[in-house]
Every structure is written in structure tokens, then in C-alpha cells.
Design a protein around this motif. Structure first.
Motif, PDB file in Angstrom:
ATOM      1  N   LYS A 205      41.992  43.197  38.814  1.00 57.77           N
ATOM      2  CA  LYS A 205      41.483  41.840  38.580  1.00 57.77           C
ATOM      3  C   LYS A 205      42.006  40.868  39.644  1.00 57.77           C
TER       4      LYS A 205
ATOM      5  N   LYS B  63      33.623  45.298  42.813  1.00 57.97           N
ATOM      6  CA  LYS B  63      34.571  45.092  41.707  1.00 57.97           C
ATOM      7  C   LYS B  63      35.628  46.201  41.705  1.00 57.97           C
TER       8      LYS B  63
ATOM      9  N   ASP C 295      40.103  41.336  42.771  1.00 62.21           N
ATOM     10  CA  ASP C 295      38.783  40.708  42.679  1.00 62.21           C
ATOM     11  C   ASP C 295      38.871  39.225  42.994  1.00 62.21           C
ATOM     12  N   VAL C 296      39.868  38.566  42.404  1.00 70.43           N
ATOM     13  CA  VAL C 296      39.974  37.115  42.582  1.00 70.43           C
ATOM     14  C   VAL C 296      40.389  36.789  44.014  1.00 70.43           C
TER      15      VAL C 296
ATOM     16  N   TYR D 145      46.047  48.382  37.785  1.00 69.43           N
ATOM     17  CA  TYR D 145      46.423  47.214  36.990  1.00 69.43           C
ATOM     18  C   TYR D 145      46.114  45.931  37.759  1.00 69.43           C
TER      19      TYR D 145
ATOM     20  N   MET E  54      45.565  31.449  40.740  1.00 73.10           N
ATOM     21  CA  MET E  54      46.296  32.638  41.136  1.00 73.10           C
ATOM     22  C   MET E  54      47.371  32.249  42.143  1.00 73.10           C
TER      23      MET E  54
END
Lengths: 266, 342
Positions: B227, B289, B230-231, B224, B244
């Protein structure tokens, strides 16, 4: 004049070292503003504090009139994009993937890209002329292309306000112009407010509607390029003796030559 | 590149990732099957198949279902858990050399095991859950002290500080551990050294059942957070710029990484290198990723530990080489190869 950003008694410190103290600064809306100043004068620090990347030690930052601390960092990211100086992409990440992160502030949960997100990403790739390189790994690009990728990511955020920390560093003359003209078009066509830290005074004067000269964390002078690009202001800001003329092609002031000030101190 | 070419490229990439995922699963099944055949008591392939199908002899069933299978399942779970933990830690620290051991998790758990053997002096452990529980506390304790020492009020946690503090704390705990080990008698020493070498000792279904619920919660949570990872990978400043809440997000992911590694180490003992190597291998296969990286990484870790455990049981019989030693034997040369190739 409406302000996009205003600071009030802004103070920023690295540890105990106070870099900026008591700074009042206004950034006009829908204009291109350049912050200039010597190395270590606190211009990047100010930009970061305004972009809430650095926590100020004191004072206020207002974003469109609201206290920036009253907004969540995600809400801020929907209104303001900030591009730090020379960021590093993870190895193997492609241009398209990196630019797609610009949509992050607008996504929820697992962050699947919607068709409109994809359209915006495509637009960002097109205006930065990167469409051809969409599937290329960012680390395989030249410095100039890489810089454009990061700018494309900031553009994909689709904010009215874009902050850039030295967007033209490492670029040759043509690329510098290309980046600045891109920002200029964004400003004139989309009404984006652009704020950037620039090293090159002549480029700053040529592309900015508004300039702010900073030294030692204080604003020396702010206003139109004609007001800021003067021998007096540059003397006070950079300790140089500059020769300023108006460039006939652009009608903007340029610094054609300069010397270190050789006064009694040295 | 034209629009169609890009679309075609994306489709090919998706297909490639899917194939890698399927390939990983297939490899896991193969190593699972080979592992079922390996060991002191010989089971032929036919015997194994028959037993799995429910037509084996009682002895075969006992060997396979009560001795081998739980151990294999444990090794697979530990492999996946440690690999994911390493991937998370490498992700939040942006450092390819980071791994769960670097946060003092292994050292902290080992310290508790030794303290237990030394102070309470019980050599055959009172409850089968005492040791994993203590190891868990030791692991969490070490990780928390690393975090607190690395925390700076104004800046929060920086990657470098986290790693340097981790190395320091780990070295400190290891030194203490060595002093303590000197004072152990032979009996206790063999238990402790078995733990240190990563001898998977939690080889029965009860341990599987204690480990499984944790992983069932933690692993989906990792996926979950793909993402966010990744950021975060873009660096603190860019991640902040993209809205973020870096510090909060990093703390959450760090807690999950510590929990994952701690429960794996508590059952499996000191198993090294998986958390370091598996993310590297996975990243080379599928890129940075996390949506695809995390599952591939978990599979890689599972296969790695399963193979290491199998080899350990096959190479020296009737005794076996501890799994932790085997992962290091496999992992270290690969890591040196990686460094030389750069």
C-alpha cells in the motif's frame, strides 16, 4: 471570523533562495479563498508550505489554531486535503483505484476498504461525474477528466479543508466553470473551506468569498473580492493597468481590459 | 457503465490476476522440472520422477539432490529476490529504468570480492561464508554511500538525485574494479570473472539455508508495504498530501530493497537485468497495484533466472554459460524491444 489556517512570520526557501519571508496570512473558515499573484510570486510555495508539503524555513503555520508541526502528517491529512499542481498518475491505474487512495489517511495496516470507505469513494466519483469512468485507466482520459479524478481523490479524503494549486489549468472554459462550481457547491452545501491558487482573476473574483493578492512573497491586499480586485491592487500586484467593472450577472468585479504599465522604467 | 458492469469488471479482473498468479506458479514448477533434467549427466524424465519419488539410484539421487536441486532452488530464490528488489526501487524512485544495480549493489559486492582475492590472496576460499559475507558488506557499503551522497538536508532524497548518484558511484566503483582486475593472476582472475559473470557458485544446501531465512523475513515485509508503495507511486507531493511520511517510508523500503539484492548478489554473483526486466513484465501483466504486482514480479523473476540457469547448463556442455550472462542475453533484447515499441 474564525480562521482555518493562519501563518505567522512564515518563511520558505528553495535551497538558499528565500521565496517567502515573514508572511502573515489568515484563511477564514468555511469560505472560498483564492490566492492570486504573478508568476513566481510565491503563491504556490505558500500553499505548499501551508499544506506541509514544503518544510518552512521559519515561522509558524496554524491549522485550526494548532501548530501544524504538533500533528502527525497523517492527522493533518485527515483534516486537510491538498492537491498539488498537475500530478501524474502511474500508468495503467484506473480512476476508481486512484480515487480510493483518498481514503489512505483514514486506513491502517494493509488498508482494506471498508463499506463506508466505498460509499465515500462512490460519492466522490458521483459529484465529479466520473462514475462511468471508474474502470478506465487515468492515462486514457482527457486533461479535464484527469483533473476531476484528482479532485475526486482529494474529496474522498473527506476533509473540512481543501487546498488546490491551480485546479483549472489546462482546462477549457466549460471545464473550468464546472470545477469551480463543484468547489462552490462543496463549500455551500458541506461547509468545506476551500483555498486555491488561481491564475484567472475574473474566475477568482466570481467564485471567492475572500481573496489574497501576493507579490514577492508579501501580501499586497486581502479581503473581499471588491477590496482586492481594484485597479490599485492589480497595479501593485501584477504591474498592469486594469479596468475593473462590476459584472451585472454575478455582481462581482471583473477585469475587462488591461495594459502593461508603460512608465519611465520601460 | 452501469453498477453491475463495473462489479462484473472487478470480478473479472480479480479472476484474471488469480489466473496469472496460478499460471506463474505452474510455469515455475515446469521450469523447475525441466531444470532438473538439464545438465551434463543425463537424467531421463522417468529417472527424475523416480528419484523425486525416492526410488532412484544412489547416483541419480546424488546428482539431483546434492548438485542440481540446491542450484535450482538458489536460482529461484535469487530471481525472486532480485525481481522484488527491482520492483521496490522502481516504485520508490518512480523511474522505470531503476534497478538494484543502479544503487551500486552489484558493483560494491564485486569490488569486495576482488579486493578479497587480491589482498588476502586466498584462492580457495577459507570458509564458504566468507565470500557472501564480504559481498554483502560491499553491496551495503555502496548503497549506503549512494544514499548519503544523494541526501540533501532540506529536501531529503529525490528520485533523480538518487539515480544520478547511483550511476556515478557505480561507474566509479566499476572503474576501480577494472584497475584491480588487471593486477590479478590467472587463477584469481578466473574466480573473479566467474563472479562478475554471475556464475551461481553458491550451489549447495548450506547457501540455500543461509539465504532462505533472510528472504522469509524480507519478502513478507515487501508485501506488507504494498500500500505504501502504491501511494509513493503517486509522487512525493501527493503522497505527502495523503499523510504519508515519505522520507521515512522511502528509507525503510530502500533498506529492504538493498538487503534483498545484496543477499541475492552475495550468493549468486553479479546477475543483471532481472531486477529491471521482471518488474516490467509483471507490470504489463497486472498493472501498477503492488498488492498483485509484487507477487507476480517475484514469480516472474524466479522463472526468469531458473530458465536462464537451465539454458546456460543446456546450451554448452560440459561447461556452462554463467547465469548472469544468460539473464543478460535474455533480458537485453527484451529491453530493447520495450524501448523501440514506445
Amino acid at each position: 471570523m474564525i480562521n482555518s489556517i493562519a501563518t505567522e512570520n512564515l518563511a520558505v526557501a528553495y535551497g538558499e533562495n528565500l521565496v517567502v519571508d515573514d508572511l502573515d496570512m489568515q484563511i477564514p473558515q468555511e469560505k472560498i479563498t483564492s490566492i492570486i499573484g504573478p508568476n513566481g510570486c510565491g503563491k504556490s510555495t505558500v500553499l505548499k508550505a501551508v499544506g506541509r508539503i514544503l518544510k518552512p524555513k521559519g515561522g509558524m503555520v496554524y491549522l485550526n489554531g494548532h501548530d501544524i508541526r504538533s500533528l502527525s502528517t497523517k492527522e493533518v491529512a485527515q483534516k486537510m486535503a491538498i492537491l498539488p499542481q498537475s500530478p501524474q498518475a502511474p500508468a495503467g491505474l484506473t480512476v476508481g483505484e486512484l480515487v480510493a487512495y483518498g481514503r489512505f489517511p483514514h486506513q491502517r495496516g494493509f488498508g482494506k476498504l471498508k463499506p463506508e470507505d466505498k460509499k465515500i469513494i462512490q460519492w466522490a466519483l458521483d459529484v465529479t461525474r466520473l462514475s462511468e469512468h471508474e474502470t478506465t485507466a487515468v492515462d486514457n482520459l482527457s486533461g479535464g477528466q484527469r483533473q476531476r479524478v484528482w479532485i475526486a481523490m482529494a474529496l474522498a479524503q473527506q476533509t473540512d479543508l481543501i487546498l488546490l494549486d491551480e485546479p483549472t489549468t489546462y482546462l477549457d472554459l466549460a471545464y473550468q466553470l464546472e470545477i469551480l462550481e463543484l468547489l462552490f457547491r462543496l463549500n455551500r452545501e458541506q461547509g468545506c473551506t476551500i483555498v486555491m491558487v488561481l491564475h484567472d482573476l475574473n474566475l477568482a473574483a466570481r467564485f471567492s468569498d475572500y481573496m489574497i493578492a501576493i507579490r514577492g512573497g508579501d501580501v499586497i491586499r486581502h479581503g473581499l473580492p471588491e477590496v482586492v480586485m481594484t485597479a490599485d491592487v492589480l497595479k501593485e500586484t501584477f504591474r498592469i493597468d486594469a479596468e475593473i467593472v462590476t459584472e451585472p450577472r454575478t455582481g462581482r468585479p471583473v477585469c475587462i481590459s488591461y495594459d502593461l504599465i508603460k512608465d519611465g522604467v520601460n | 457503465m452501469t453498477r453491475e458492469a463495473i462489479l462484473k469488471y472487478k470480478r473479472r479482473l480479480a479472476l484474471r490476476n488469480l489466473l496469472i498468479l496460478m499460471g506463474g506458479l505452474f510455469l515455475l514448477l515446469v521450469s523447475l522440472f525441466v531444470s532438473m533434467n538439464a545438465g551434463y549427466s543425463k537424467l531421463s524424465i522417468l529417472d527424475t520422477l523416480n528419484t523425486v519419488a525416492g526410488k532412484g539410484t544412489a547416483t541419480h539421487e546424488l546428482i539431483l539432490f546434492q548438485y542440481r536441486l540446491p542450484r535450482i532452488v538458489i536460482s529461484i530464490l535469487i530471481g525472486a529476490g532480485l525481481a522484488l528488489s527491482g520492483c521496490l526501487i522502481q516504485g520508490i524512485s518512480r523511474n522505470p529504468l531503476a534497478e538494484p544495480g543502479l544503487l551500486g549493489i552489484n558493483a560494491g559486492a564485486g569490488m569486495m570480492v576482488i579486493l578479497y582475492a587480491l589482498l588476502l590472496g586466498i584462492t580457495n576460499f577459507s570458509s564458504i561464508f566468507t565470500l557472501p559475507f564480504l559481498a554483502l558488506i560491499g553491496a551495503a557499503g555502496a548503497a549506503i554511500s549512494v544514499y548519503l551522497l544523494a541526501y540533501k538536508k532540506q529536501e531529503g532524497i529525490s528520485s533523480e538525485r538518487l539515480i544520478l548518484t547511483g550511476i556515478a558511484v557505480q561507474a566509479g566503483i566499476s572503474a576501480l574494479t577494472t584497475i584491480l582486475i588487471v593486477n590479478l593472476d590467472d587463477m584469481r582472475f578466473s574466480i573473479v570473472s566467474g563472479w562478475q559473470a554471475g556464475q551461481i557458485w553458491g550451489a549447495n544446501w548450506q547457501y540455500v539455508l543461509t539465504l532462505l531465512p533472510w528472504l522469509c523475513v524480507l519478502i513478507p515485509y515487501c508485501l506488507y508495504k504494498a500500500k505504501s508503495l502504491d501511494v509513493l507511486n503517486l509522487g512525493d507531493e501527493v503522497a505527502l498530501a495523503l499523510g504519508m511520511p515519505v522520507e521515512k517510508e522511502r528509507r525503510k523500503i530502500l533498506i529492504v530493497a538493498v538487503m534483498l539484492a545484496a543477499c541475492c548478489v552475495s550468493v549468486g554473483g553479479n546477475i543483471s537485468f532481472v531486477g529491471l526486466i521482471a518488474p516490467h513484465l509483471a507490470r504489463r501483466m497486472v498493472g501498477p497495484k503492488h498488492q498483485i504486482l509484487l507477487p507476480v514480479c517475484a514469480l516472474t523473476g524466479a522463472v526468469l533466472v531458473c530458465i536462464a540457469d537451465t539454458l546456460g547448463r543446456m546450451l554448452i556442455q560440459p561447461s556452462s554459460i554463467p547465469t548472469g550472462i544468460m539473464t543478460a542475453i535474455i533480458g537485453a533484447p527484451y529491453f530493447i524491444y520495450l524501448l523501440v515499441r514506445r
